[in-house]
Design an enzyme around this catalytic site. Sequence first.
Site, PDB file in Angstrom:
ATOM      1  CB  ILE A 145      -0.934   0.000   1.233  1.00  0.00           C
ATOM      2  CG1 ILE A 145      -1.833  -1.235   1.214  1.00  0.00           C
ATOM      3  CG2 ILE A 145      -1.767   1.275   1.259  1.00  0.00           C
ATOM      4  CD1 ILE A 145      -2.735  -1.387   2.423  1.00  0.00           C
ATOM      5  N   PRO A 146       1.138   1.823  -1.162  1.00  0.00           N
ATOM      6  CG  PRO A 146       0.958   2.596  -3.357  1.00  0.00           C
ATOM      7  CD  PRO A 146       0.356   1.616  -2.382  1.00  0.00           C
ATOM      8  CB  CYS A 147       1.738   5.315   2.719  1.00  0.00           C
ATOM      9  SG  CYS A 147       3.021   4.378   3.561  1.00  0.00           S
ATOM     10  CG  HIS A 148       6.562   4.741  -1.148  1.00  0.00           C
ATOM     11  ND1 HIS A 148       5.856   3.560  -1.038  1.00  0.00           N
ATOM     12  CD2 HIS A 148       7.017   4.806  -2.422  1.00  0.00           C
ATOM     13  CE1 HIS A 148       5.902   2.924  -2.202  1.00  0.00           C
ATOM     14  NE2 HIS A 148       6.596   3.656  -3.056  1.00  0.00           N
TER      15      HIS A 148
END
Length: 156
Positions: free
Chosen positions: A118-121
């Site tokens: 889950i690409p919160c970056h």
Amino acid sequence: MEVAYLQTPIGISEFKGDVNGLVSARVLDYDVPIGIIPEVLEDAIYQFREYFEGTRKSFNLKLNPEGTDFQKKVWDLLQEIPYGKTISYLELSKRLGDPKAIRAVAAANGKNPLWIVIPCHRVIGSNGDLTGYAGGLHRKKWLLEHEGPVKQMTLF
């Protein structure tokens, strides 16, 4: 709940999950013995290796993160951000349908239990600044550069 570890270029990742899916993936700030990979986590480790090798741009894993309904809505939206792209917290709030929820969206982003999957970056400040990242800003910078269109070539 099964646990596995993977050495990555930016630290050791810890994975937790069971037959219901991957519950968490996070980077550690300390060393642990890598050990044997439980069968239920083999695919997650395999896909993460491919990601760090630069051959995987999306994940195909059964996910089972724990969170509130609101957090899960934000995490679903995060998964729509394409590899190599970024959006702002404000844009993420707008996609959720409430531009005033920016702080709640940022808080949900910070509670993301599935590092990289889950690409919160990929969420940055409206002015383009790298802001807040549970794994540390140095790792956020590394991940965004890893996913960027231009790869630094070595001269030697």
